[in-house]
Write an enzyme that holds these catalytic residues in place. Structure first.
Site, PDB file in Angstrom:
ATOM      1  N   MET A  15     -11.540  27.162  -9.303  1.00  0.00           N
ATOM      2  CA  MET A  15     -11.166  25.891  -8.105  1.00  0.00           C
ATOM      3  C   MET A  15     -10.467  24.742  -8.764  1.00  0.00           C
ATOM      4  SD  MET A  15     -11.190  25.295  -4.943  1.00  0.00           S
ATOM      5  CE  MET A  15     -12.266  26.742  -4.503  1.00  0.00           C
ATOM      6  N   HIS A  16      -9.166  24.236  -8.554  1.00  0.00           N
ATOM      7  CA  HIS A  16      -8.871  23.127  -9.258  1.00  0.00           C
ATOM      8  C   HIS A  16      -8.005  22.573  -8.185  1.00  0.00           C
ATOM      9  CE1 HIS A  16      -5.050  25.437  -9.312  1.00  0.00           C
ATOM     10  NE2 HIS A  16      -5.741  26.528  -9.667  1.00  0.00           N
ATOM     11  N   LEU A  17      -6.933  21.288  -8.664  1.00  0.00           N
ATOM     12  CA  LEU A  17      -6.386  20.636  -7.671  1.00  0.00           C
ATOM     13  C   LEU A  17      -5.473  21.227  -6.709  1.00  0.00           C
ATOM     14  CD1 LEU A  17      -5.604  17.403  -9.288  1.00  0.00           C
ATOM     15  CD2 LEU A  17      -7.232  17.820  -7.644  1.00  0.00           C
ATOM     16  N   GLU A  88      -0.991  32.177  -6.939  1.00  0.00           N
ATOM     17  CA  GLU A  88      -0.971  31.810  -8.463  1.00  0.00           C
ATOM     18  C   GLU A  88      -0.616  33.069  -9.298  1.00  0.00           C
ATOM     19  OE1 GLU A  88      -4.271  29.482  -9.753  1.00  0.00           O
ATOM     20  OE2 GLU A  88      -4.016  28.074  -8.244  1.00  0.00           O
TER      21      GLU A  88
END
Length: 89
Positions: A15-17, A88
């Site tokens: 969980m990233h930006l 991604e």
């Protein structure tokens, strides 16, 4: 209406930006309150900063809790987003 589901973070970065931004964008048109819960931390899924504070690494299992008239549709949208690894990979 309340919907709860378990979602697994399947992308390599966790969980990233960018992932948080995609979650917030996916919920834009739904009328409901959405929370993601991980390791006793609860995040408002409409807030990028709140989501990144979950610090959920790859493989984490999150509890999704959605309340409101669009709960079912919002839950399905997030399930698909998580399954697609936030686009991604």
């Amino acid at each position: 209406m309340t919907v709860e589901r378990q979602l697994t973070v399947q992308n390599r970065a966790g969980m990233h930006l960018r992932a948080a931004s995609k979650i917030v964008s996916a919920l834009r048109d739904f009328k409901c309150d959405v929370e993601l819960i991980y390791d006793q931390r609860t995040a408002n899924a409409r807030s990028i900063m709140s989501l990144t504070q979950l610090i959920a690494p790859p493989g984490s299992v999150l509890l999704l809790r959605v309340k409101g008239p669009d709960a079912g549709r919002a839950a399905l949208a997030l399930e698909k987003l998580f399954q697609d690894r936030f686009g991604e990979e």
